[in-house]
Design an enzyme around this catalytic site. Structure first.
Site, short mmCIF file in Angstrom:
data_model
loop_
_atom_site.label_atom_id
_atom_site.label_comp_id
_atom_site.label_asym_id
_atom_site.label_seq_id
_atom_site.Cartn_x
_atom_site.Cartn_y
_atom_site.Cartn_z
N TYR A 1 0.85 -1.18 0.00
CA TYR A 1 0.00 0.00 0.00
C TYR A 1 0.89 1.24 0.00
O TYR A 1 1.96 1.24 0.63
CB TYR A 1 -0.80 0.08 1.30
N ASN B 1 -7.70 1.95 3.46
CA ASN B 1 -8.25 1.34 4.69
C ASN B 1 -7.12 1.02 5.67
O ASN B 1 -6.65 1.89 6.37
CB ASN B 1 -9.11 0.12 4.37
N ASN C 1 -9.61 0.28 -3.05
CA ASN C 1 -9.50 -0.78 -2.07
C ASN C 1 -10.90 -1.20 -1.63
O ASN C 1 -11.65 -0.37 -1.13
CB ASN C 1 -8.73 -0.27 -0.84
N GLU C 2 -11.21 -2.45 -1.84
CA GLU C 2 -12.51 -2.97 -1.40
C GLU C 2 -13.62 -1.95 -1.69
O GLU C 2 -14.38 -1.57 -0.81
CB GLU C 2 -12.48 -3.31 0.08
N TYR D 1 -11.13 -13.09 4.67
CA TYR D 1 -10.69 -13.20 6.06
C TYR D 1 -11.55 -14.26 6.76
O TYR D 1 -12.35 -13.94 7.62
CB TYR D 1 -10.78 -11.84 6.76
N GLU E 1 -6.24 -10.26 -1.10
CA GLU E 1 -5.88 -10.09 0.32
C GLU E 1 -6.40 -11.32 1.02
O GLU E 1 -7.59 -11.44 1.28
CB GLU E 1 -6.60 -8.88 0.91
#
Ligand code: GAL
Length: 931
Positions: free
Chosen positions: A78, A122, A181-182, A236, A269
């Protein structure tokens, strides 16, 4: 291949003086299987690393070397907008923010880079990576709103050229570019497209990727306006409940979806640790995401999804030093329960990464596979899934328990139609274990028909194959290799049975220690096969050299290897005395610059022994000195706080607008001074302040301490909280007299800015500072002044300090004067403590140090920890789990000044509690060439 090219370039003593490597240009392409560089398939097995969480560039190299030594082929990086930009138009890419240097290092080490410039990242960092000045910019962030667009265009116009010149296509390491990001809710496809257009205009020509957060119907950018070339998935599966480390997949099976038919499956991720939402401590997070989880979920993912692009978040978490933490989810440490700890130590998770990473990158057919019919286990408690390479036929079979959480220990057989014939293969699958078995593989010059052991890696040394297979300690294993005629089998170590029939050499053994078998003849070149356990397999290191890859067994880390003539030169670390064994085409060995006496073994390797580290002696922290900071001390630096409007979607309770960001103060503590003419009838002062979680504020009236309160976290748009962080403070009788001027002094902490995960602009624009002040019993207007941080400290950057008087006056820096003996008591407000200490650490060692606080929780104070001027975090006595703070080399020097800014909410006996230095790691090291 890329690593080899790098090795060759370095050996040719090519000094890379400019960011653009002199290596030839390459082309990055992809198909549905994998990325390719110049038509060669790449297994992108990358680990996430945040340079901004390690303010010591020399240690970036240390961490990157460790990542590479585990078999990673890449890093995901990042880039943090707010870390580089203290105010609009101002950007700094020097010193600890020198990302050119970072990308050069990755290049030197032969690691690919997935560049992740946001603009939003994030990452549990303040504002999710947005600069706090963005809070005063009108327009919804993460949309095409013109205000926001102008801001992010500025950031990208500075960063994109840096990334562009380090692309693979220009001889550098950047192989992919991750936009946003997301980005899943409140999305604006035109914004998503503009990010890509800007990248292309800046010369970004590598594939553009995105990390999608969520399953379901949310935007995933696989098609339509704003689509990216390679959409990836974040996962996750273990959740963030570190307090329950035995949890098992509460957030799903963690198999990465294919989002586009023409692009590789990308686990952008994948969970490799956790944020400590429950204050359980990061060791618990490490347990939650430990080797069992990694075996089952990572292998399940690799084989079930066929992904060839991976990003493991985090591989090294680091420290949210200064005012980097986003306060809702994290505290100073961002250790993350990662494979490499915050103090840069290697863990059991690192070993598991190594076992899997070596396999993923050594067995080339894995980069191109299709789902295949799996063999059938005799016992349905075991589940098998398979993939096969359409060109080589090599099969990869995952075996695990059908019930992902199953705990049975099952032995069964697979009825397996391999490329070399049909076999009944015995397998054992313990609870919460998984294996990837290989069949039909040309292992160097050998033909592996199948094995019930897993492949770690293999290399060719001096015309013979050296291979390492492994299995759980005590489990039975069998391996079948094909030969034209019966080979000669010599068991050099351990107990291994062998039989030969119809071209099959079958070896049967129980995994224990490290068995060694030498196979010669049979129409193939010789093979040294080593059969280890999880533990003994993890003792191996593989490094590329110009003379081909070599294996090393022993040491705690091999950083690099070089073959010069008949000598192998290792840069390696040891954390204890022990054996080192090398499998390389050499007769001599040098480790850490010293020749090692070696003997040749029956298996052809060289063995010697290495010394461990010398002991570390640390000084006690004594001789503390003290300075008081009076409430609102000093007349300079105050500015009028008189704004009556704000661009923030959150409007204040009272006017003027007292939000610290409106006055350019974005980090740390802020002092306020409010003056009014008293009547003597004032009863109560009601204050609202927003600080972020665990923040506090303190109030004085005419120099008299009225008390403190917890700051609010936010005043949401929906549901509206009109009273965030409220405190009611009684005005002591007789303190104010009619007609006299009264002064309210308030110290408000800013724990960092919220993130903007929901892209609604409301969360990240939550103000910091005073939200409203009402003096009940008075109608007199209050006239306000504010004082925050001074313009930036160029070396340490915008997030190092706030607006304490001592910070503005440089008391946190070495060398300031005016200190005296500590009073032996805490008083409400700010006081400063300081001592100096010398470090005399053994030379040629990598010693990692920390600072530990001991105190009872009865006293309510917090400490900003400054080491040689660097704010290494905030200790909260009695709140949060963190008592140990990692102090990185580079910030630590030989002569050190340790300074504390202590904020106490009450009077208490004694100075801050006991504080001591501690050793978090000690390795004799192959000195790292810093660059
Ligand atoms: C992801 C996000 C990362 C980080 C992670 C949790 O959703 O992309 O930046 O916040 O969650 O640690």
């Amino acid at each position: 291949m890329r690593r080899l090219a790098v090795v060759l370039a370095l050996l040719g003593s090519l000094v890379v003086a400019t960011p653009v490597s002199a290596e030839p240009r390459h082309e990055v392409t992809y198909d549905k299987y994998s990325l390719m560089v110049d038509d060669e398939r790449v297994m992108l097995w990358s680990g996430e690393f945040h340079y901004f969480r390690l303010p010591s560039p020399e240690l970036w190299r240390d961490v990157l070397e460790k990542i590479r030594a585990a078999g990673f082929t890449g890093v995901s990086l990042y880039f943090h907008w707010g870390y580089h930009s203290p105010s609009p138009g101002v950007y700094d890419f020097t010193g600890v923010r020198d990302v050119d240097r970072l990308l050069r290092m990755a290049d030197d080490l032969g690691l690919y880079v997935v560049a992740r410039p946001g603009p939003y990242i994030n990452a549990e960092t303040s504002g999710g990576g947005f600069p706090a000045w963005l809070k005063t910019v009108p327009g919804r962030a993460r949309s095409g709103d013109p205000g926001y667009k102008a801001a992010y265009t500025e950031w990208l116009s500075r960063l994109n050229p840096i990334i562009a010149r380090h692309q693979v296509s220009r001889g550098g390491p950047v192989i992919a570019y991750n936009v946003e990001n997301e980005y899943a809710v409140n999305v604006d496809p035109a914004y998503m497209q503009d990010l890509q257009d800007q990248a292309r205009a800046a010369g970004i020509d590598v594939p553009i990727v995105h990390n999608n957060c969520c399953h379901g119907d949310l935007a995933n950018w696989s098609s339509g306006p704003g689509a990216v070339q390679i959409p990836g998935v974040d996962d996750y599966p273990q959740s963030f409940e570190c307090g329950n480390p035995d949890a098992w997949g509460p957030w799903g099976e963690g198999v990465t979806r294919r989002l586009r038919d023409d692009a590789p499956v990308y686990a952008a991720e994948y969970q490799a640790g956790a944020i400590d939402l429950e204050d359980a401590g990061y060791d618990k997070c490490r347990d939650l995401t430990g080797p069992s989880f990694m075996k089952v979920f990572y292998k399940n993912n690799a084989i079930s999804s066929g992904a060839t692009m991976f990003g493991y978040y985090m591989t090294f978490g680091g420290t949210s030093w200064g005012w980097l933490p986003q306060p809702n989810d994290v505290y100073t440490s961002y250790d993350y329960g990662s494979a490499i700890t915050e103090s840069r130590q290697l863990t059991a998770k690192y070993d598991e990464f190594k076992r899997q990473g070596y396999f993923m990158t050594a067995v080339a057919p894995l980069t191109k596979t299709d789902a295949a019919a799996p063999p059938v286990p005799a016992d349905p408690v075991v589940l098998a899934r398979a993939r096969a390479n359409p060109d080589t036929g090599t099969q990869f079979v995952l075996v695990r328990q059908a019930d992902l959480a199953g705990t049975a220990d099952v032995s069964t057989t697979l009825d397996w139609a391999t490329p070399d014939g049909r076999y009944r293969v015995p397998v054992r699958v313990a609870g919460r274990d998984a294996k990837v078995l290989v069949a039909g593989y040309d292992l160097g010059g050998q033909r592996l028909a199948w094995s019930s052991s897993e492949v770690l890696t293999h290399v060719e040394v001096s015309g013979r194959d050296v291979a390492v297979l492994y299995g759980r300690d005590g489990e039975q294993g069998s391996t079948v290799l094909r030969y034209d005629s019966e080979p000669t089998v010599r068991v050099l170590d351990g107990r291994v049975g062998s039989s030969y029939e119809h071209g099959d050499l079958r070896l049967d053994y129980t995994h224990t220690g490290l068995a060694r078998v030498l196979v010669t003849g049979g129409g193939r070149r010789p093979l040294l096969l080593m059969l280890g356990t999880d533990e003994t397999a993890a003792d191996f290191w593989r490094q590329d050299t110009a003379a081909g890859p070599v294996l090393v067994r022993g040491t705690s880390l091999v950083r690099s290897a070089e073959v010069t003539g008949d000598r192998l030169v290792l840069r390696a670390d040891t954390d204890r005395a022990g054996e080192v064994e090398v499998f390389a085409p050499v007769r001599h060995l040098t480790v850490g610059g010293r020749p090692v006496v070696v003997r040749r073994t029956a298996g052809g390797s060289l063995v010697g022994s290495l010394p461990g580290p010398e002991p570390v002696r640390l000084p006690e922290l004594t001789g503390w000195q003290y300075r008081a900071e009076a409430p609102g001390q000093g007349e300079s630096g105050w500015t009028a706080a008189d704004k009556t409007t704000t661009a923030s979607p959150i409007k204040p309770k009272t006017l003027p607008v007292l939000y610290a960001d409106e006055y350019g103060h974005h980090n740390g503590n802020v002092w306020y001074r409010g003056r009014f003419t008293a009547t003597g009838a004032e009863k109560t002062v009601t204050v609202n302040a927003i600080t972020g979680r665990r923040g506090i504020y303190l109030v004085w009236l005419n120099g008299r301490y009225l008390g403190s309160a917890a700051g609010g976290t936010e005043s949401d748009a929906e549901p509206v909280n009109p009273d965030p962080g409220r405190g009611d403070f009684a005005v002591p009788g007789g303190l104010l007299a009619d007609g006299q001027q009264a002064t309210l002094t308030v110290l408000v902490e800013n724990m960092g800015h919220n993130d903007d995960w929901t892209a609604d602009d409301v969360r990240h624009k939550q103000p910091r500072g005073l939200f409203g002040v009402v003096v009940e019993g008075s109608t007199a207007p209050l006239s306000w002044q504010i004082r925050g941080s001074r313009p930036v400290d160029g070396e340490r950057g915008p997030m190092n300090t706030g607006g304490l008087y001592g910070e503005r006056a440089g008391w946190h820096l070495p060398g300031s004067g005016g200190w005296r003996r500590p009073p032996g008591a805490l008083t409400p407000g700010v006081s400063w403590y300081r001592t100096t200490f010398e470090l005399d650490l053994p030379r040629g060692h990598d010693v990692s140090l920390g600072l530990r606080f001991e105190d009872t929780t009865a006293r309510d104070y917090r400490v900003l920890i400054f080491v040689n001027g660097w704010n290494m975090g905030q200790y909260l006595n009695g709140a949060g789990p963190q008592r140990e703070f990692v102090l990185p080399t580079g910030v630590l020097r030989e002569h050190n000044t340790l300074t504390f800014a202590v904020i106490s909410t009450g009077a208490a006996r004694g100075d801050p509690g006991e504080v001591s230095l501690m050793t978090l790691g000690n390795h004799r090291t192959g000195a790292a060439p810093g660059r």
